[in-house]
Design a protein around this motif. Structure first.
Motif, PDB file in Angstrom:
ATOM      1  N   GLU A 193      13.584 -58.936   3.535  1.00  0.00           N
ATOM      2  CA  GLU A 193      12.981 -58.759   4.986  1.00  0.00           C
ATOM      3  C   GLU A 193      13.269 -59.833   5.573  1.00  0.00           C
ATOM      4  OE1 GLU A 193      11.357 -55.033   7.314  1.00  0.00           O
ATOM      5  OE2 GLU A 193       9.807 -54.882   5.118  1.00  0.00           O
ATOM      6  N   GLN A 194      13.188 -60.250   6.834  1.00  0.00           N
ATOM      7  CA  GLN A 194      12.591 -61.243   7.154  1.00  0.00           C
ATOM      8  C   GLN A 194      11.264 -61.949   8.030  1.00  0.00           C
ATOM      9  OE1 GLN A 194      14.687 -63.639   6.555  1.00  0.00           O
ATOM     10  NE2 GLN A 194      15.718 -62.258   5.291  1.00  0.00           N
ATOM     11  N   SER A 195      10.566 -62.507   8.079  1.00  0.00           N
ATOM     12  CA  SER A 195       9.283 -62.059   8.760  1.00  0.00           C
ATOM     13  C   SER A 195       9.334 -62.666  10.112  1.00  0.00           C
ATOM     14  CB  SER A 195       7.764 -63.943   8.026  1.00  0.00           C
ATOM     15  OG  SER A 195       9.146 -64.707   8.432  1.00  0.00           O
ATOM     16  N   TYR A 196       9.808 -61.637  10.964  1.00  0.00           N
ATOM     17  CA  TYR A 196       9.490 -61.517  12.130  1.00  0.00           C
ATOM     18  C   TYR A 196       8.093 -61.109  12.818  1.00  0.00           C
ATOM     19  CZ  TYR A 196      14.566 -62.007  12.495  1.00  0.00           C
ATOM     20  OH  TYR A 196      15.977 -62.900  12.450  1.00  0.00           O
ATOM     21  N   SER A 197       7.707 -61.572  13.867  1.00  0.00           N
ATOM     22  CA  SER A 197       6.319 -60.750  14.422  1.00  0.00           C
ATOM     23  C   SER A 197       6.849 -59.690  15.351  1.00  0.00           C
ATOM     24  CB  SER A 197       6.234 -61.765  15.870  1.00  0.00           C
ATOM     25  OG  SER A 197       6.571 -61.846  16.765  1.00  0.00           O
ATOM     26  N   SER A 198       6.194 -58.457  15.672  1.00  0.00           N
ATOM     27  CA  SER A 198       6.086 -57.379  16.062  1.00  0.00           C
ATOM     28  C   SER A 198       6.551 -58.115  17.337  1.00  0.00           C
ATOM     29  CB  SER A 198       5.151 -57.056  15.719  1.00  0.00           C
ATOM     30  OG  SER A 198       4.544 -55.400  16.456  1.00  0.00           O
ATOM     31  N   HIS A 199       7.598 -57.103  17.810  1.00  0.00           N
ATOM     32  CA  HIS A 199       7.763 -56.940  19.514  1.00  0.00           C
ATOM     33  C   HIS A 199       8.601 -55.434  19.539  1.00  0.00           C
ATOM     34  CE1 HIS A 199       9.772 -58.296  23.054  1.00  0.00           C
ATOM     35  NE2 HIS A 199       8.803 -59.544  23.106  1.00  0.00           N
ATOM     36  N   PRO A 200       8.319 -55.792  21.479  1.00  0.00           N
ATOM     37  CA  PRO A 200       8.811 -53.448  21.556  1.00  0.00           C
ATOM     38  C   PRO A 200      10.017 -53.374  21.755  1.00  0.00           C
ATOM     39  CG  PRO A 200       7.287 -55.138  22.698  1.00  0.00           C
ATOM     40  CD  PRO A 200       7.362 -55.550  21.821  1.00  0.00           C
ATOM     41  N   ASP A 201      11.016 -54.525  21.423  1.00  0.00           N
ATOM     42  CA  ASP A 201      12.894 -54.727  21.935  1.00  0.00           C
ATOM     43  C   ASP A 201      12.813 -54.195  20.442  1.00  0.00           C
ATOM     44  OD1 ASP A 201      11.529 -54.765  24.585  1.00  0.00           O
ATOM     45  OD2 ASP A 201      11.951 -57.047  24.617  1.00  0.00           O
ATOM     46  N   ARG A 202      12.410 -55.095  19.210  1.00  0.00           N
ATOM     47  CA  ARG A 202      13.014 -54.924  18.254  1.00  0.00           C
ATOM     48  C   ARG A 202      13.408 -53.609  17.372  1.00  0.00           C
ATOM     49  NH1 ARG A 202      12.508 -59.096  15.381  1.00  0.00           N
ATOM     50  NH2 ARG A 202      10.253 -59.604  16.521  1.00  0.00           N
ATOM     51  N   PHE A 203      14.591 -53.570  17.355  1.00  0.00           N
ATOM     52  CA  PHE A 203      15.845 -52.142  16.561  1.00  0.00           C
ATOM     53  C   PHE A 203      14.616 -52.666  15.391  1.00  0.00           C
ATOM     54  CE2 PHE A 203      18.442 -54.130  19.436  1.00  0.00           C
ATOM     55  CZ  PHE A 203      18.419 -52.369  19.637  1.00  0.00           C
ATOM     56  N   THR A 204      14.271 -50.530  15.231  1.00  0.00           N
ATOM     57  CA  THR A 204      13.564 -49.975  13.420  1.00  0.00           C
ATOM     58  C   THR A 204      14.093 -49.229  12.906  1.00  0.00           C
ATOM     59  OG1 THR A 204      12.787 -48.618  15.108  1.00  0.00           O
ATOM     60  CG2 THR A 204      10.602 -51.468  14.850  1.00  0.00           C
ATOM     61  N   THR A 205      14.994 -48.589  13.109  1.00  0.00           N
ATOM     62  CA  THR A 205      16.056 -48.050  12.680  1.00  0.00           C
ATOM     63  C   THR A 205      16.791 -48.558  12.602  1.00  0.00           C
ATOM     64  OG1 THR A 205      15.103 -45.609  14.146  1.00  0.00           O
ATOM     65  CG2 THR A 205      16.829 -45.600  12.039  1.00  0.00           C
ATOM     66  N   CYS A 206      18.016 -49.149  13.591  1.00  0.00           N
ATOM     67  CA  CYS A 206      19.573 -49.125  12.812  1.00  0.00           C
ATOM     68  C   CYS A 206      19.564 -51.117  12.577  1.00  0.00           C
ATOM     69  CB  CYS A 206      20.758 -48.862  14.073  1.00  0.00           C
ATOM     70  SG  CYS A 206      20.731 -47.459  14.138  1.00  0.00           S
ATOM     71  N   ILE A 207      20.309 -51.083  11.584  1.00  0.00           N
ATOM     72  CA  ILE A 207      20.139 -52.803  11.220  1.00  0.00           C
ATOM     73  C   ILE A 207      20.886 -54.074  12.957  1.00  0.00           C
ATOM     74  CG2 ILE A 207      21.313 -54.300   9.967  1.00  0.00           C
ATOM     75  CD1 ILE A 207      19.238 -52.501   9.156  1.00  0.00           C
ATOM     76  N   GLN A 208      20.620 -53.845  13.653  1.00  0.00           N
ATOM     77  CA  GLN A 208      20.940 -53.805  15.083  1.00  0.00           C
ATOM     78  C   GLN A 208      20.312 -55.287  15.586  1.00  0.00           C
ATOM     79  OE1 GLN A 208      22.841 -49.749  16.542  1.00  0.00           O
ATOM     80  NE2 GLN A 208      21.132 -50.581  17.851  1.00  0.00           N
ATOM     81  N   VAL A 209      21.323 -56.132  16.688  1.00  0.00           N
ATOM     82  CA  VAL A 209      20.437 -56.684  17.751  1.00  0.00           C
ATOM     83  C   VAL A 209      21.162 -56.690  19.150  1.00  0.00           C
ATOM     84  CG1 VAL A 209      22.033 -58.760  16.431  1.00  0.00           C
ATOM     85  CG2 VAL A 209      19.966 -59.880  18.042  1.00  0.00           C
ATOM     86  N   LEU A 210      20.173 -57.326  19.667  1.00  0.00           N
ATOM     87  CA  LEU A 210      21.685 -57.612  21.097  1.00  0.00           C
ATOM     88  C   LEU A 210      20.836 -58.982  21.419  1.00  0.00           C
ATOM     89  CD1 LEU A 210      19.586 -54.418  23.509  1.00  0.00           C
ATOM     90  CD2 LEU A 210      22.374 -55.035  22.594  1.00  0.00           C
ATOM     91  N   SER A 211      21.851 -59.508  22.561  1.00  0.00           N
ATOM     92  CA  SER A 211      22.185 -60.837  23.270  1.00  0.00           C
ATOM     93  C   SER A 211      21.089 -61.224  24.478  1.00  0.00           C
ATOM     94  CB  SER A 211      23.111 -61.226  24.424  1.00  0.00           C
ATOM     95  OG  SER A 211      23.424 -60.720  25.142  1.00  0.00           O
TER      96      SER A 211
END
Length: 524
Positions: A379-397
């Motif tokens: 896991e990377q050291s990202y801060s908590s954010h409501p837009d973050r994907f938590t189940t699928c290993i995904q990212v949006l533009s």
């Protein structure tokens, strides 16, 4: 016996009763007993059955499948056996039902194409499908020239193609529904144009009746222009309506053929026939029927009223205004813009895409100015954010996509999902409903090392195309067009979506295995 008893009960006033067979009379009424001779005959007939001569319609005609066992004039085949590769009439089929030796034989509806199921080289039944060469083979072929190829049973291949067929049928149904809706809108528009034109003519007649003879010529010209414009617009609408109705008819025929194919029990015939039937011809013309409420000819009426009030001055000064209003009556039957054809044309709409770290799953590492993403095993050291994907290993533009956009990406690894999605797509939960292509808020191209799938609303459809590590995505948000391309020395269309986008879209990536990378390129 019951029939005889009821008859005698109705004649009990008689002093004697007679037997209907031997005519012997009885006084008083006798007890009835079984006719043993007739009973034995019935019993024998029940055991053996009556073998009636076949009627003429039971014999095989030119269009029928004939029994392969019959000699002389052949009867119609009732079933074909995929093990024996023989068709049987009702009489010769009985051993398949009665003998245990035939229990594992596969019986299907009569077929004239049984010999196509036999390998011409080894004279063996072809029960294996070679995915490498996309053809049916026998067991000996799999050990010989197809050794080492990707092979499965014909039944397994049929199962997968059956799923593809259902996806194709669903696309057909959606397109049929869209076209039927468009036809209804066009029908309503025809009525609206006619009603509006009729009202404009009526109002114009009333106004011009009040005018003096000096305006008679203008009145006639207005009437003629209204009718001419009405005819022009109605003709346009009717022409498009007929095209859509013709397309609906063709789509329904295609659907009927796919439905009939889906019901066949012969796996080999299914695999033989499916590629030709599954191909869905793209329409030569694409239409987006967006009827905008118009006041059609009402402005003409207002202009004519102004003519009545201003008389000769209006005729000289504002007649041009009347003509302009007539020419502005236009039904908005907008044709969809044609997709770019060459890579140079696509690059005119090139869009620099950067990924939003606040949406990235914690196992994704972003670099190269947030244009490259790698799936890590920690896991990377990202801060908590409501837009973050938590189940699928995904990212949006980060930026939303509207208008016309084109972008390309290069990927490595075993599997990557290239997508567009609404921003309000789910970010987590206990299932994969938030995954790109698993819901009605995202459209995805699933790229593997040797195949592609298109995914939408949790329906996965296998698509064909040349394998490439570079994928191009073209979006025309307003027209509702989304296209995926395999990019190498040339561009090959993999899949095209025609729909209506209700929100701005964002580019998305879904990575599946450690070490997989995907990089978005700023192509010019």
């Amino acid at each position: 016996m019951q029939c005889i008893i009821r008859f005698w009960d109705a004649e009990d006033e008689k002093r004697s009763h007679s037997c209907p067979q031997c005519r012997q009379t009885f006084t008083p009424r006798p007890a009835l007993v079984k006719n043993t001779m007739l009973a034995v005959l019935v019993e024998e007939l029940t055991k053996t059955g009556l073998q009636a001569a076949p009627a003429d319609h039971c014999y095989a005609g030119p269009e029928d499948v004939a029994c392969d066992v019959c000699t002389g004039r052949k009867l119609k085949a009732l079933k074909s056996c995929l093990v024996c590769f023989v068709s049987y009439c009702q009489n010769h089929l009985q051993p398949h039902y009665e003998s245990p030796a035939f229990q594992k034989h596969k019986l299907v509806d009569p077929s004239k194409k049984l010999q196509e199921n036999i390998c011409s080289r080894h004279d063996e039944g072809m029960k294996i499908f070679c995915r490498t060469d996309q053809q049916c083979i026998c067991y000996l072929c799999s050990l010989d020239e197809h050794r080492g190829h990707d092979t499965v049973s014909a039944a397994a291949e049929r199962t997968e193609r059956q799923r593809e067929l259902e996806g194709s049928r669903q696309k057909l149904h959606l397109r049929i529904q869209d076209r039927e809706r468009d036809v209804r809108l066009l029908h309503q528009e025809v009525e609206a144009i006619s009603v509006s034109a009729d009202k404009a003519v009526e109002d114009s007649e009333k106004i011009f009746t009040e005018l003096i003879r000096l305006v008679e010529k203008r009145r006639s010209e207005v009437k003629q222009q209204i009718r001419s414009q009405e005819e022009t617009e109605v003709s346009r609408v009717i022409e498009l309506q007929e095209k859509l109705e013709q397309e609906i008819t063709e789509l329904k025929k295609k659907d009927a053929s796919l439905e009939q194919l889906s019901l066949t029990e012969d796996h080999i015939q299914f695999v033989h026939s499916y590629p030709a039937l599954s191909a869905l011809r793209e329409p030569t013309d694409s239409f987006s029927i967006k009827i905008r409420p118009l006041r059609h000819f009402e402005d003409v009426t207002a202009a004519v009223s102004q003519l009545r009030d201003q008389l000769l001055d209006v005729l000289r000064q504002t007649w041009t205004n009347v003509s302009e209003k007539l020419s502005e009556v236009d039904v908005l039957l907008s044709h969809l813009p044609v997709d770019p054809k060459t890579r140079a044309e696509f690059l005119k709409y090139s869009r620099e895409i950067t990924l939003d770290p606040n949406t990235a799953n914690t196992y994704l590492l972003l670099c190269e100015g947030n244009r490259k993403v790698t799936l890590m095993d920690e896991e990377q050291s990202y801060s908590s954010h409501p837009d973050r994907f938590t189940t699928c290993i995904q990212v949006l533009s980060g930026d939303s996509l509207t208008g016309r956009c084109y972008w390309e990406l290069e990927w490595t690894g075993t599997k990557v999902n290239v997508s567009v999605a609404y921003k309000n797509i789910s970010r987590g939960g206990n299932s994969y409903e938030s995954g790109f292509g698993r819901n009605n808020k995202s459209w995805a191209l699933e790229c593997l090392q040797n195949k592609y799938y298109f995914c939408y609303n949790n329906i996965k459809t296998r698509i064909s195309g040349p394998q490439s590590s570079r994928v191009g995505v073209y979006l025309d948000h307003k027209a509702g067009i989304l296209s995926f391309y395999s990019v190498s020395e040339t561009m090959t269309l993999l899949h095209r979506v025609q729909t209506t986008f209700t929100q701005p879209l964002h580019a998305g990536l879904w990575l599946y295995s450690y070490g997989t990378t995907a990089e978005l390129y700023n192509v010019k």
